[in-house]
Scaffold this motif. Structure first.
Motif, PDB file in Angstrom:
ATOM      1  N   MET A 206       0.840  -1.200   0.000  1.00  0.00           N
ATOM      2  CA  MET A 206       0.000   0.000   0.000  1.00  0.00           C
ATOM      3  C   MET A 206       0.875   1.249   0.000  1.00  0.00           C
ATOM      4  N   ASN A 207       1.914   1.231   0.817  1.00  0.00           N
ATOM      5  CA  ASN A 207       2.828   2.367   0.889  1.00  0.00           C
ATOM      6  C   ASN A 207       3.519   2.602  -0.438  1.00  0.00           C
ATOM      7  N   LEU A 208       4.049   1.522  -1.025  1.00  0.00           N
ATOM      8  CA  LEU A 208       4.804   1.666  -2.273  1.00  0.00           C
ATOM      9  C   LEU A 208       3.880   2.088  -3.411  1.00  0.00           C
ATOM     10  N   LEU A 209       2.684   1.494  -3.442  1.00  0.00           N
ATOM     11  CA  LEU A 209       1.775   1.832  -4.536  1.00  0.00           C
ATOM     12  C   LEU A 209       1.221   3.246  -4.406  1.00  0.00           C
ATOM     13  N   PHE A 257      15.005   5.892   2.825  1.00  0.00           N
ATOM     14  CA  PHE A 257      14.549   4.789   3.677  1.00  0.00           C
ATOM     15  C   PHE A 257      14.695   5.112   5.167  1.00  0.00           C
ATOM     16  N   SER A 258      15.263   6.301   5.485  1.00  0.00           N
ATOM     17  CA  SER A 258      15.366   6.693   6.896  1.00  0.00           C
ATOM     18  C   SER A 258      14.107   7.466   7.286  1.00  0.00           C
ATOM     19  N   GLY A 277       6.789   6.459   5.517  1.00  0.00           N
ATOM     20  CA  GLY A 277       6.331   5.245   4.835  1.00  0.00           C
ATOM     21  C   GLY A 277       7.445   4.274   4.470  1.00  0.00           C
ATOM     22  N   LEU A 278       8.456   4.762   3.768  1.00  0.00           N
ATOM     23  CA  LEU A 278       9.514   3.856   3.299  1.00  0.00           C
ATOM     24  C   LEU A 278      10.340   3.296   4.451  1.00  0.00           C
ATOM     25  N   ALA A 279      10.530   4.115   5.499  1.00  0.00           N
ATOM     26  CA  ALA A 279      11.283   3.628   6.663  1.00  0.00           C
ATOM     27  C   ALA A 279      10.548   2.419   7.253  1.00  0.00           C
TER      28      ALA A 279
END
Ligand code: ADP
Length: 585
Positions: A206-209, A257-258, A277-279
């Motif tokens: 969900m985050n990536l999309l 990613f942090s 989100g990415l973290a």
């Protein structure tokens, strides 16, 4: 000779003393090391150098003891602080969720009243903002759980294709709004079920999309899932989320990613977001034993890749017996769509027997079949017009095949599928079609005198146990809208007293944290009362503003059957209520 002997004796004595002393030192120090019992001391009696040395050693040991104590104290304080932070966050999240439930619930209810276009637009803004706030609370809570080591992954039997389709369904509206193309490629060899934390995987996807859609203004979003099996019953699963959006500069690709980092400051102004989100995705994928990586060219788009190993649970999807011997036809002039549909039909255990370029072609042909797919993008206005005629001639059911961009819906259809979202959606569409066909057959004129059995409408009563007045209102309005009756209890005590009078109730919505008596105790008492009186278990659904695993576990332990996290949407509540066997009948 005598003096040499004397020196020898003194030497031997000295050697013996030193060796004994060293043994004593080694023994004491080893004991201290093993037992951490610092009350033990090295013997420091006497006035020679060895005694001085012993004193120095004892001082060092004592110093180490003090340092150990300091470190332990600091550790325990840090742990306490961390715990306090986590429980503060959990409490805050709980407190914010409760009024947010009021906001989301009420705007949900309001959206089904008569509104002007402007009012609808304002309401939409309330809805989007509250959802954004909810997302933020969830993200912060997750991050704190990960940081304190409280988040663990729990593997269940997961159908990865469905997880991808479900997540895409959620972002579909945004994809259509931005006029993007959507493509999905799932390996034909993807196992039916694998062992994976499905809930967390959904969260990552969900985050990536949603990022992919957020940062792409033209072009396409593509999801590719591959599986390569090994001989030990595992697969190497890779999922790529590819977009043709703004991309990320090479030197920023690891930074994102942090926590709380975005590519640059303009991002927040232009796109919003928090950089959490990415973290979270990275930590979750790593907890699942996998990796997440990025390839991107600034200005051309991004490709995020999740790679992990997972155990195969079931390789093939069980074939649905209802689809046995099903014959199907398709009207479409799109070869790609035809191929995609053909593949999907074969996976479900039947074939696309006939293919027509237009409805006219179909009418020329006198073939009989069960199921007709109609590509709604091809010129099939004629299809709609001739459909009733077709249906009379042949005992078929029809399924419209849409693309997300297609706004026009075909009437008179038994079901609709939206490409490229297939899987369970495809199966459900066919089931709906089969059911509709059966219904039509049943509705054939009934001979006089044989009355069709009519079922008495049953009044379903739901007991709402909730202390917050706004949330009482939200729950009761939603229940009323669903056509059920309701009764309100202000706390667990009132609920238990009401139930123990033996009043007829069909289900209970139970808040967890309430004054006087909480939901857990009330549920336990109700279950005990049912047991004592040999009564059937009433379905109890927890309404909880907590999303902590241990709280959810507590709901089930106290005897509740299901739970709904606050804030909830109307559909979620109705779905839960309707899936209860007593209400479903
Ligand atoms: P948020 O989206 O809330 O800012 P994320 O941690 O999900 O937080 O993303 C961090 C940053 O990474 C984003 O702000 C953005 O700069 C960059 N980013 C993430 N995904 C993409 C993408 N698909 N395309 C371009 N940039 C992206």
């Amino acid at each position: 000779m005598a003096s040499l002997l004397c020196i020898g004796l003194i030497g031997a004595n000295l050697y013996g003393r030193i060796i004994n002393y060293l043994r004593h030192v080694i023994k004491t120090m080893s004991q201290i090391e093993e037992t951490h019992d610092y009350s033990q001391k090295i013997n420091e009696a006497g006035h020679d150098e060895l005694s001085v040395f012993s004193k120095k050693l004892n001082n060092l040991i004592n110093e180490r003891h003090q340092n150990d104590k300091k470190i332990l104290r600091a550790k325990s304080e840090a742990e306490k602080a961390n715990q306090a932070k986590s429980s503060f966050l959990a409490n805050m999240s709980h407190e914010i969720r409760t009024p947010l439930n009021g906001i989301i619930g009420m705007s949900d209810i309001m959206s089904s009243t008569k509104l002007t276009t402007t009012q609808k637009e304002y309401l939409q803004t309330i809805e989007t903002s509250s959802q954004a706030l909810l997302l933020l609370i969830n993200d912060i809570l997750d991050l704190s759980k990960i940081e304190s080591g409280n988040l663990s992954v729990t593997n269940t039997d997961a159908n990865i294709s469905e997880v991808i389709y479900d997540t895409l369904t959620i972002v579909l509206a945004k994809v259509v709004e931005k006029n993007l193309d959507l493509e999905v490629e799932i390996d034909a060899d993807m196992p039916h079920l694998i062992s994976l934390d499905e809930h967390r995987m959904r969260q990552v996807l969900m985050n990536l999309l949603s990022n992919a859609v957020k940062f792409t203004n033209k072009g396409s979003i593509k999801v590719v899932a591959n599986a390569s099996k090994d001989s030990a019953g595992y697969i190497d699963l890779t999922i790529h989320i590819i977009d043709s959006g703004i991309g990320i500069a090479k030197d920023k690709q690891q930074q994102i990613f942090s926590p709380f980092t975005q590519e640059d400051d303009t991002i927040t102004r232009q796109f919003g977001g928090t950089g959490l989100g990415l973290a979270i995705c990275k930590q979750l994928v790593e907890l699942m034993g996998g990796t997440i990586s990025i390839e991107s060219v600034k200005g051309e788009g991004c490709c995020f890749t999740i790679a992990l190993k997972s155990q195969i649970v079931t390789l093939d999807q069980p074939k649905d017996s209802q689809f046995n011997g099903l014959t199907a036809a398709l009207i479409s002039n799109n070869s790609e769509l035809t191929e995609q549909l053909n593949k999907e039909c074969q996976q479900q255990g039947f074939t696309l027997n006939y293919h027509y370029q237009s409805c006219f072609d179909l009418l020329q042909d006198k073939q009989a079949f069960d199921l007709l797919f109609i590509d709604s993008t091809c010129s099939t206005r004629d299809a709609i017009e001739t459909l009733p005629e077709l249906l009379q001639q042949k005992n078929i059911f029809t399924i419209a095949v849409n693309t997300p961009k297609e706004k026009r819906t075909l009437d008179n259809m038994d079901a609709t599928i939206t490409l490229p979202l297939l899987g369970n959606r495809f199966r459900n569409a066919i089931h709906n079609g089969i059911e509709n066909r059966q219904l039509r057959q049943k509705q054939q004129p009934v001979p006089h005198g044989t009355d069709v059995e009519t079922t008495e409408p049953v009044n379903i009563v739901v007991l709402i146990v909730e202390d917050n007045l706004v949330n009482q209102k939200v729950a009761s309005l939603l229940i009323k809208q669903a056509g059920f009756d309701f009764i309100i209890a202000n706390n667990g005590q009132e609920a238990f007293e009401f139930i123990s009078t033996g009043e007829s109730i069909h289900a209970i919505l139970m808040d967890c944290m309430m004054p006087v008596m909480d939901g857990f105790t009330a549920t336990e008492k109700i279950r005990a009362w049912e047991n004592d009186n040999s009564l059937q278990r009433l379905p109890i659904i927890a309404l909880t503003a907590s999303v902590l695993d241990q709280d959810i576990q507590k709901c089930y332990q106290s005897g509740m059957d299901d739970y709904l996290a606050k804030p909830f949407k109307k559909e979620a509540l109705l779905h839960k209520l309707k899936s209860l066997p007593k209400l479903a009948s």
